[in-house]
Design a protein around this motif. Sequence first.
Motif, PDB file in Angstrom:
ATOM      1  N   MET A  20       0.552  -1.547   0.231  1.00  0.00           N
ATOM      2  CA  MET A  20       0.180  -0.061   0.374  1.00  0.00           C
ATOM      3  C   MET A  20       1.032   0.960   0.265  1.00  0.00           C
ATOM      4  O   MET A  20       1.327   1.860   0.875  1.00  0.00           O
ATOM      5  CB  MET A  20      -0.866  -0.180   1.242  1.00  0.00           C
ATOM      6  N   ASP A  21       1.133   1.571  -1.242  1.00  0.00           N
ATOM      7  CA  ASP A  21       2.241   2.823  -0.797  1.00  0.00           C
ATOM      8  C   ASP A  21       2.069   4.028  -1.828  1.00  0.00           C
ATOM      9  O   ASP A  21       0.552   3.936  -2.513  1.00  0.00           O
ATOM     10  CB  ASP A  21       3.262   2.491  -2.780  1.00  0.00           C
ATOM     11  N   GLY A  22       2.280   4.782  -1.571  1.00  0.00           N
ATOM     12  CA  GLY A  22       1.519   6.376  -2.339  1.00  0.00           C
ATOM     13  C   GLY A  22       1.022   7.436  -1.328  1.00  0.00           C
ATOM     14  O   GLY A  22       0.366   8.569  -1.468  1.00  0.00           O
ATOM     15  N   GLY A  24       2.643   9.427   1.323  1.00  0.00           N
ATOM     16  CA  GLY A  24       3.174  10.651   1.726  1.00  0.00           C
ATOM     17  C   GLY A  24       3.014  11.408   0.081  1.00  0.00           C
ATOM     18  O   GLY A  24       2.649  12.666   0.115  1.00  0.00           O
ATOM     19  N   ARG A  25       2.591  11.075  -1.364  1.00  0.00           N
ATOM     20  CA  ARG A  25       2.882  11.968  -2.238  1.00  0.00           C
ATOM     21  C   ARG A  25       1.345  12.372  -2.864  1.00  0.00           C
ATOM     22  O   ARG A  25       1.192  12.824  -3.122  1.00  0.00           O
ATOM     23  CB  ARG A  25       3.463  11.091  -3.957  1.00  0.00           C
ATOM     24  N   ALA A  64       1.827  -3.093   5.458  1.00  0.00           N
ATOM     25  CA  ALA A  64       1.551  -1.939   6.532  1.00  0.00           C
ATOM     26  C   ALA A  64       2.706  -0.700   7.616  1.00  0.00           C
ATOM     27  O   ALA A  64       3.011  -0.088   6.880  1.00  0.00           O
ATOM     28  CB  ALA A  64       0.576  -2.082   7.448  1.00  0.00           C
ATOM     29  N   ARG A  72      12.214   6.442   9.120  1.00  0.00           N
ATOM     30  CA  ARG A  72      11.769   7.517   8.910  1.00  0.00           C
ATOM     31  C   ARG A  72      11.765   8.449   9.934  1.00  0.00           C
ATOM     32  O   ARG A  72      12.097   8.319  11.214  1.00  0.00           O
ATOM     33  CB  ARG A  72      10.317   6.827   8.692  1.00  0.00           C
TER      34      ARG A  72
HETATM   35  C1  IPE Z   1       3.093   3.977   2.146  1.00  0.00           C
HETATM   36  O1  IPE Z   1       2.926   5.164   1.532  1.00  0.00           O
HETATM   37  C2  IPE Z   1       2.542   3.837   3.652  1.00  0.00           C
HETATM   38  C3  IPE Z   1       4.102   3.112   4.657  1.00  0.00           C
HETATM   39  C4  IPE Z   1       4.775   3.057   4.144  1.00  0.00           C
HETATM   40  C5  IPE Z   1       3.671   3.306   5.948  1.00  0.00           C
HETATM   41  P1  IPE Z   1       4.274   6.336   1.638  1.00  0.00           P
HETATM   42  O2  IPE Z   1       4.350   6.955   3.175  1.00  0.00           O
HETATM   43  O3  IPE Z   1       5.451   5.196   1.728  1.00  0.00           O
HETATM   44  O4  IPE Z   1       4.119   7.257   0.063  1.00  0.00           O
HETATM   45  P2  IPE Z   1       5.172   8.374  -0.615  1.00  0.00           P
HETATM   46  O5  IPE Z   1       5.736   6.326  -1.066  1.00  0.00           O
HETATM   47  O6  IPE Z   1       6.335   8.633   0.100  1.00  0.00           O
HETATM   48  O7  IPE Z   1       3.974   8.581  -1.527  1.00  0.00           O
END
Ligand code: IPE
Length: 246
Positions: A20-22, A24-25, A64, A72
């Motif tokens: 489940m990615d993306g 943040g963007r 997750a 991070r």
């Molecule tokens: C996925 O979304 C969620 C986790 C890894 C916890 P990201 O946080 O990696 O979102 P991007 O890749 O920065 O857009």
Amino acid sequence: MNLEETIKKFPYPKHIAIIMDGNGRWAKNRGKLRIFGHENGTKSVKNIVESCSNLGIQCLTLYAFSTENWNRPKLEVKTLMSLLISSLKRESDKLQKNNIRLNPIGNLNLLPLKVSKELFQVVETTKSNSGMVLNLALSYGSRDEIINCVKEIGEKIKNNLISFEKIDETVINQHLYTQNLPDVDLLIRTSGEQRVSNFLLWQIAYAELYFTKVLWPDFTEQDLYKAIDNYQKRERRFGKTSEQVG
Ligand code: IPE
Ligand code: IPE
Ligand code: MG
């Protein structure tokens, strides 16, 4: 015919895994903080868990939080852990109602006590459910899983509980975090990245890979149906020829 009706005509993947990615963007595109993306990501989790369960998928594994995600920024990790607690609290009844069994996988010892308490409460509540198995990969890394597996088997050899000649795929499977679950049939990754990021390396040996540019908070049940439809159109040969499997 709509896509939901179309996919109902063919066999479903038994085991779907999703990176489940993306998040943040998704937030960045809206000029918001990353955490806003994570919050909205939890809505997709709820939708997709429910859709998979309604379709009758046997097993769903959601990535997750990875072992690498511990690196991070502290505040993001902390907020992700709080989100996890609130989601578990909120969704526990629904999981129960839908007969879903929650099965966390990963190096769970690293989770804050508050998270593991909440997690194991839901595990306890749902343990006898016979519907879909929902594996939540938390503090999960495939290399960590493999190291753990090798150590456990090594320990058993040392204590004469198993002879090393007996080691085969079944023995390895029994010592992975995913023990006794079927191999992954379909691996979905959202957000356009085309990599596996230390996820289920052993279990995806023969999975069909599906990448979509859709960011996780935008991923709907229609996107899930599209992925399943795409999967159903593929020929899985497992090393044989097309004539042999056709
Ligand atoms: C996925 O979304 C969620 C986790 C890894 C916890 P990201 O946080 O990696 O979102 P991007 O890749 O920065 O857009
Ligand atoms: C993978 O996403 C982990 C999860 C979705 C939980 P990341 O966003 O952390 O992966 P990389 O680092 O970009 O490969
Ligand atoms: Mg990412």
